[in-house]
Motif scaffolding. Structure first.
Motif, PDB file in Angstrom:
ATOM      1  N   GLU A   6       0.674  -1.209  -0.080  1.00  0.00           N
ATOM      2  CA  GLU A   6      -0.182  -0.028   0.076  1.00  0.00           C
ATOM      3  C   GLU A   6       0.793   1.367  -0.030  1.00  0.00           C
ATOM      4  OE1 GLU A   6      -2.914   0.063   3.176  1.00  0.00           O
ATOM      5  OE2 GLU A   6      -3.706  -1.911   2.467  1.00  0.00           O
ATOM      6  N   ASN A   7       1.944   1.473   0.819  1.00  0.00           N
ATOM      7  CA  ASN A   7       2.873   2.537   0.781  1.00  0.00           C
ATOM      8  C   ASN A   7       3.613   2.478  -0.485  1.00  0.00           C
ATOM      9  OD1 ASN A   7       2.201   3.251   3.426  1.00  0.00           O
ATOM     10  ND2 ASN A   7       3.871   1.964   4.348  1.00  0.00           N
ATOM     11  N   LEU A   8       3.909   1.405  -1.266  1.00  0.00           N
ATOM     12  CA  LEU A   8       4.569   1.479  -2.447  1.00  0.00           C
ATOM     13  C   LEU A   8       3.567   2.214  -3.395  1.00  0.00           C
ATOM     14  CD1 LEU A   8       7.127   0.895  -4.064  1.00  0.00           C
ATOM     15  CD2 LEU A   8       6.375  -1.408  -4.284  1.00  0.00           C
ATOM     16  N   LEU A   9       2.407   1.567  -3.462  1.00  0.00           N
ATOM     17  CA  LEU A   9       1.489   1.976  -4.353  1.00  0.00           C
ATOM     18  C   LEU A   9       0.924   3.541  -4.069  1.00  0.00           C
ATOM     19  CD1 LEU A   9      -1.380  -0.760  -4.443  1.00  0.00           C
ATOM     20  CD2 LEU A   9       0.304  -0.104  -6.439  1.00  0.00           C
ATOM     21  N   LEU A  10       1.079   4.037  -2.965  1.00  0.00           N
ATOM     22  CA  LEU A  10       0.726   5.217  -2.547  1.00  0.00           C
ATOM     23  C   LEU A  10       1.829   6.192  -3.235  1.00  0.00           C
ATOM     24  CD1 LEU A  10      -1.082   7.492  -1.147  1.00  0.00           C
ATOM     25  CD2 LEU A  10       0.179   6.979   0.966  1.00  0.00           C
ATOM     26  N   GLU A  11       3.099   5.773  -2.696  1.00  0.00           N
ATOM     27  CA  GLU A  11       4.284   6.463  -3.526  1.00  0.00           C
ATOM     28  C   GLU A  11       4.126   6.717  -5.196  1.00  0.00           C
ATOM     29  OE1 GLU A  11       6.479   8.411  -1.897  1.00  0.00           O
ATOM     30  OE2 GLU A  11       5.391   8.082  -0.040  1.00  0.00           O
ATOM     31  N   HIS A  12       3.817   5.691  -5.635  1.00  0.00           N
ATOM     32  CA  HIS A  12       3.894   5.833  -7.159  1.00  0.00           C
ATOM     33  C   HIS A  12       2.557   6.580  -7.494  1.00  0.00           C
ATOM     34  CE1 HIS A  12       6.733   2.937  -8.511  1.00  0.00           C
ATOM     35  NE2 HIS A  12       6.410   2.010  -7.365  1.00  0.00           N
ATOM     36  N   MET A  13       1.419   6.567  -6.906  1.00  0.00           N
ATOM     37  CA  MET A  13       0.345   7.411  -7.151  1.00  0.00           C
ATOM     38  C   MET A  13       0.661   9.002  -6.804  1.00  0.00           C
ATOM     39  SD  MET A  13      -1.940   5.582  -8.453  1.00  0.00           S
ATOM     40  CE  MET A  13      -3.314   6.727  -8.535  1.00  0.00           C
ATOM     41  N   LYS A  14       1.422   9.291  -5.780  1.00  0.00           N
ATOM     42  CA  LYS A  14       2.020  10.462  -5.736  1.00  0.00           C
ATOM     43  C   LYS A  14       2.905  10.943  -6.521  1.00  0.00           C
ATOM     44  CE  LYS A  14       1.600  10.696  -0.398  1.00  0.00           C
ATOM     45  NZ  LYS A  14       2.471  10.686   0.709  1.00  0.00           N
ATOM     46  N   ARG A  15       3.687  10.267  -7.078  1.00  0.00           N
ATOM     47  CA  ARG A  15       4.766  10.605  -8.211  1.00  0.00           C
ATOM     48  C   ARG A  15       4.009  10.754  -9.430  1.00  0.00           C
ATOM     49  NH1 ARG A  15       9.233   6.209  -7.186  1.00  0.00           N
ATOM     50  NH2 ARG A  15      10.069   7.015  -5.352  1.00  0.00           N
ATOM     51  N   PHE A  16       2.971  10.061  -9.736  1.00  0.00           N
ATOM     52  CA  PHE A  16       1.982  10.161 -10.894  1.00  0.00           C
ATOM     53  C   PHE A  16       1.379  11.358 -10.752  1.00  0.00           C
ATOM     54  CE2 PHE A  16      -1.878   9.360 -13.141  1.00  0.00           C
ATOM     55  CZ  PHE A  16      -1.541   9.247 -14.430  1.00  0.00           C
ATOM     56  N   GLN A  17       0.827  11.807  -9.771  1.00  0.00           N
ATOM     57  CA  GLN A  17       0.025  13.152  -9.601  1.00  0.00           C
ATOM     58  C   GLN A  17       1.128  14.181  -9.738  1.00  0.00           C
ATOM     59  OE1 GLN A  17      -3.294  13.364  -9.091  1.00  0.00           O
ATOM     60  NE2 GLN A  17      -2.841  15.462  -9.351  1.00  0.00           N
ATOM     61  N   ALA A  18       2.053  14.075  -9.099  1.00  0.00           N
ATOM     62  CA  ALA A  18       3.280  15.367  -9.260  1.00  0.00           C
ATOM     63  C   ALA A  18       3.613  15.409 -10.906  1.00  0.00           C
ATOM     64  CB  ALA A  18       4.448  15.113  -8.437  1.00  0.00           C
ATOM     65  N   SER A  19       3.919  14.290 -11.440  1.00  0.00           N
ATOM     66  CA  SER A  19       4.168  14.337 -12.913  1.00  0.00           C
ATOM     67  C   SER A  19       2.955  14.874 -13.634  1.00  0.00           C
ATOM     68  CB  SER A  19       4.476  12.944 -13.444  1.00  0.00           C
ATOM     69  OG  SER A  19       4.476  13.085 -14.663  1.00  0.00           O
ATOM     70  N   GLU A  24       0.186  19.498 -16.610  1.00  0.00           N
ATOM     71  CA  GLU A  24      -1.016  20.495 -16.649  1.00  0.00           C
ATOM     72  C   GLU A  24      -0.392  22.011 -16.716  1.00  0.00           C
ATOM     73  OE1 GLU A  24      -3.430  19.183 -13.504  1.00  0.00           O
ATOM     74  OE2 GLU A  24      -4.364  17.866 -14.603  1.00  0.00           O
ATOM     75  N   ARG A  25       0.680  22.018 -15.763  1.00  0.00           N
ATOM     76  CA  ARG A  25       1.153  23.623 -15.692  1.00  0.00           C
ATOM     77  C   ARG A  25       2.002  23.855 -17.012  1.00  0.00           C
ATOM     78  NH1 ARG A  25       2.733  21.957 -10.450  1.00  0.00           N
ATOM     79  NH2 ARG A  25       4.699  21.333 -11.189  1.00  0.00           N
TER      80      ARG A  25
END
Length: 80
Positions: A6-19, A24-25
């Protein structure tokens, strides 16, 4: 083990969101730049239209001067 996944998935999702946020910017920036370019192209086209109109007006003046000059030369019998 489940917490690690879950932590690994959360980290990947955070990176994906940041990307995604960066993309978008960048897209917003590119859209703004495209709008500026479109405005510049319109301005250039208007300038070219004004130049064409001025050129046409000058050509009309030159044609009128040539007609007058031809008439003057005929009256003075200066033509061959």
């Amino acid at each position: 083990m489940n917490d690690n996944v879950e932590n690994l998935l959360l980290e990947h999702m955070k990176r994906f969101q940041a990307s995604l946020d960066r993309m978008e910017r960048r897209l917003d920036e590119m859209s703004a730049r495209m709008t500026t370019l479109e405005g510049s192209v319109v301005s250039i086209m208007q300038h070219l239209t004004n130049l064409s109109a001025a050129d046409a007006a000058q050509q009309i003046s030159i044609d009128n001067i040539n007609r007058r000059l031809d008439r003057i030369e005929r009256r003075l019998e200066l033509t061959n």
